[in-house]
Design a protein around this motif. Structure first.
Motif, mmCIF file in Angstrom:
data_model
loop_
_atom_site.group_PDB
_atom_site.id
_atom_site.type_symbol
_atom_site.label_atom_id
_atom_site.label_comp_id
_atom_site.label_asym_id
_atom_site.label_seq_id
_atom_site.Cartn_x
_atom_site.Cartn_y
_atom_site.Cartn_z
ATOM 1 N N TYR A 36 2.936 -7.966 0.564
ATOM 2 C CA TYR A 36 1.473 -7.856 0.577
ATOM 3 C C TYR A 36 1.007 -7.073 1.809
ATOM 4 O O TYR A 36 0.162 -6.186 1.714
ATOM 5 C CB TYR A 36 0.847 -9.250 0.566
ATOM 6 C CG TYR A 36 -0.648 -9.220 0.694
ATOM 7 C CD1 TYR A 36 -1.446 -8.941 -0.408
ATOM 8 C CD2 TYR A 36 -1.271 -9.455 1.919
ATOM 9 C CE1 TYR A 36 -2.824 -8.901 -0.297
ATOM 10 C CE2 TYR A 36 -2.647 -9.405 2.042
ATOM 11 C CZ TYR A 36 -3.420 -9.135 0.922
ATOM 12 O OH TYR A 36 -4.780 -9.086 1.040
ATOM 13 N N THR A 37 1.587 -7.371 2.959
ATOM 14 C CA THR A 37 1.223 -6.684 4.197
ATOM 15 C C THR A 37 1.501 -5.189 4.083
ATOM 16 O O THR A 37 0.667 -4.365 4.469
ATOM 17 C CB THR A 37 1.996 -7.275 5.394
ATOM 18 O OG1 THR A 37 1.638 -8.657 5.518
ATOM 19 C CG2 THR A 37 1.683 -6.549 6.680
ATOM 20 N N LEU A 38 2.651 -4.829 3.540
ATOM 21 C CA LEU A 38 2.970 -3.412 3.351
ATOM 22 C C LEU A 38 1.966 -2.736 2.427
ATOM 23 O O LEU A 38 1.537 -1.609 2.677
ATOM 24 C CB LEU A 38 4.369 -3.252 2.761
ATOM 25 C CG LEU A 38 5.515 -3.133 3.737
ATOM 26 C CD1 LEU A 38 6.831 -3.017 2.981
ATOM 27 C CD2 LEU A 38 5.334 -1.965 4.666
ATOM 28 N N CYS A 39 1.585 -3.422 1.353
ATOM 29 C CA CYS A 39 0.617 -2.848 0.412
ATOM 30 C C CYS A 39 -0.733 -2.626 1.097
ATOM 31 O O CYS A 39 -1.368 -1.591 0.900
ATOM 32 C CB CYS A 39 0.451 -3.753 -0.803
ATOM 33 S SG CYS A 39 1.880 -3.725 -1.916
ATOM 34 N N VAL A 40 -1.165 -3.577 1.899
ATOM 35 C CA VAL A 40 -2.442 -3.437 2.607
ATOM 36 C C VAL A 40 -2.372 -2.288 3.609
ATOM 37 O O VAL A 40 -3.282 -1.454 3.678
ATOM 38 C CB VAL A 40 -2.828 -4.754 3.310
ATOM 39 C CG1 VAL A 40 -4.004 -4.563 4.247
ATOM 40 C CG2 VAL A 40 -3.151 -5.827 2.274
ATOM 41 N N LEU A 41 -1.308 -2.223 4.382
ATOM 42 C CA LEU A 41 -1.166 -1.169 5.388
ATOM 43 C C LEU A 41 -1.130 0.231 4.776
ATOM 44 O O LEU A 41 -1.628 1.182 5.375
ATOM 45 C CB LEU A 41 0.114 -1.378 6.209
ATOM 46 C CG LEU A 41 0.083 -2.500 7.230
ATOM 47 C CD1 LEU A 41 1.478 -2.727 7.814
ATOM 48 C CD2 LEU A 41 -0.910 -2.194 8.333
ATOM 49 N N THR A 42 -0.539 0.350 3.581
ATOM 50 C CA THR A 42 -0.380 1.663 2.975
ATOM 51 C C THR A 42 -1.420 1.968 1.906
ATOM 52 O O THR A 42 -1.449 3.079 1.374
ATOM 53 C CB THR A 42 1.027 1.803 2.359
ATOM 54 O OG1 THR A 42 1.211 0.766 1.385
ATOM 55 C CG2 THR A 42 2.099 1.726 3.425
ATOM 56 N N GLY A 43 -2.255 0.992 1.566
ATOM 57 C CA GLY A 43 -3.284 1.215 0.556
ATOM 58 C C GLY A 43 -2.714 1.377 -0.842
ATOM 59 O O GLY A 43 -3.239 2.144 -1.644
ATOM 60 N N THR A 44 -1.655 0.654 -1.140
ATOM 61 C CA THR A 44 -1.002 0.740 -2.445
ATOM 62 C C THR A 44 -1.082 -0.599 -3.162
ATOM 63 O O THR A 44 -1.469 -1.609 -2.575
ATOM 64 C CB THR A 44 0.471 1.158 -2.301
ATOM 65 O OG1 THR A 44 1.133 0.198 -1.467
ATOM 66 C CG2 THR A 44 0.598 2.535 -1.684
ATOM 67 N N ARG A 45 -0.695 -0.603 -4.441
ATOM 68 C CA ARG A 45 -0.777 -1.828 -5.247
ATOM 69 C C ARG A 45 0.576 -2.484 -5.507
ATOM 70 O O ARG A 45 0.634 -3.655 -5.862
ATOM 71 C CB ARG A 45 -1.447 -1.541 -6.580
ATOM 72 C CG ARG A 45 -2.892 -1.192 -6.432
ATOM 73 C CD ARG A 45 -3.508 -0.962 -7.802
ATOM 74 N NE ARG A 45 -4.938 -1.101 -7.743
ATOM 75 C CZ ARG A 45 -5.592 -2.199 -8.090
ATOM 76 N NH1 ARG A 45 -4.957 -3.246 -8.532
ATOM 77 N NH2 ARG A 45 -6.908 -2.246 -7.994
ATOM 78 N N THR A 46 1.659 -1.747 -5.385
ATOM 79 C CA THR A 46 2.981 -2.330 -5.625
ATOM 80 C C THR A 46 3.854 -2.118 -4.397
ATOM 81 O O THR A 46 3.643 -1.183 -3.622
ATOM 82 C CB THR A 46 3.683 -1.694 -6.851
ATOM 83 O OG1 THR A 46 4.015 -0.334 -6.543
ATOM 84 C CG2 THR A 46 2.819 -1.760 -8.094
ATOM 85 N N VAL A 47 4.848 -2.979 -4.266
ATOM 86 C CA VAL A 47 5.727 -2.867 -3.107
ATOM 87 C C VAL A 47 6.547 -1.588 -3.176
ATOM 88 O O VAL A 47 6.853 -0.985 -2.134
ATOM 89 C CB VAL A 47 6.599 -4.130 -2.951
ATOM 90 C CG1 VAL A 47 7.661 -4.213 -4.021
ATOM 91 C CG2 VAL A 47 7.235 -4.171 -1.579
ATOM 92 N N GLU A 48 6.878 -1.135 -4.374
ATOM 93 C CA GLU A 48 7.625 0.115 -4.505
ATOM 94 C C GLU A 48 6.804 1.283 -3.967
ATOM 95 O O GLU A 48 7.309 2.138 -3.236
ATOM 96 C CB GLU A 48 8.017 0.371 -5.965
ATOM 97 C CG GLU A 48 9.039 -0.610 -6.514
ATOM 98 C CD GLU A 48 8.419 -1.922 -6.995
ATOM 99 O OE1 GLU A 48 7.169 -2.045 -7.059
ATOM 100 O OE2 GLU A 48 9.193 -2.837 -7.296
#
Length: 88
Positions: A36-48
């Motif tokens: 979730y943190t990675l998605c928020v930081l990168t502005g994406t919806r999936t971890v991939e």
């Protein structure tokens, strides 16, 4: 899009990858939080997408260094009702 702080992004990505490699079921919640943190930081919806975006942002950061550091000067703006706030 605003770019996340490279050090924060690197720590988040490294943390996610370490948890993803851990096969302990007790790490599942921590893995979800890291994703979730990675998605928020990168502005994406999936971890991939987040991992791909983090790699891309990291690759761009490794490009040529700017000739001088950027500086931002804070100023104030009227927010309405006579209030002011700092803007940088």
């Amino acid at each position: 899009m605003l770019a996340p702080n490279p050090a924060v992004l690197r720590r988040a990505l490294d943390g996610y990858l370490a948890l993803a490699a851990d096969e302990d079921p007790a790490a599942a919640v921590a893995l979800q939080n890291a994703a979730y943190t990675l998605c928020v930081l990168t502005g994406t919806r999936t971890v991939e997408e987040a991992v791909s975006a983090a790699d891309l942002l990291d690759a761009r950061r490794m490009g040529p260094a700017p000739s001088s550091p950027r500086t931002f000067i804070a100023s104030t703006v009227e927010l309405g009702s006579g209030r002011t706030g700092a803007v940088s």
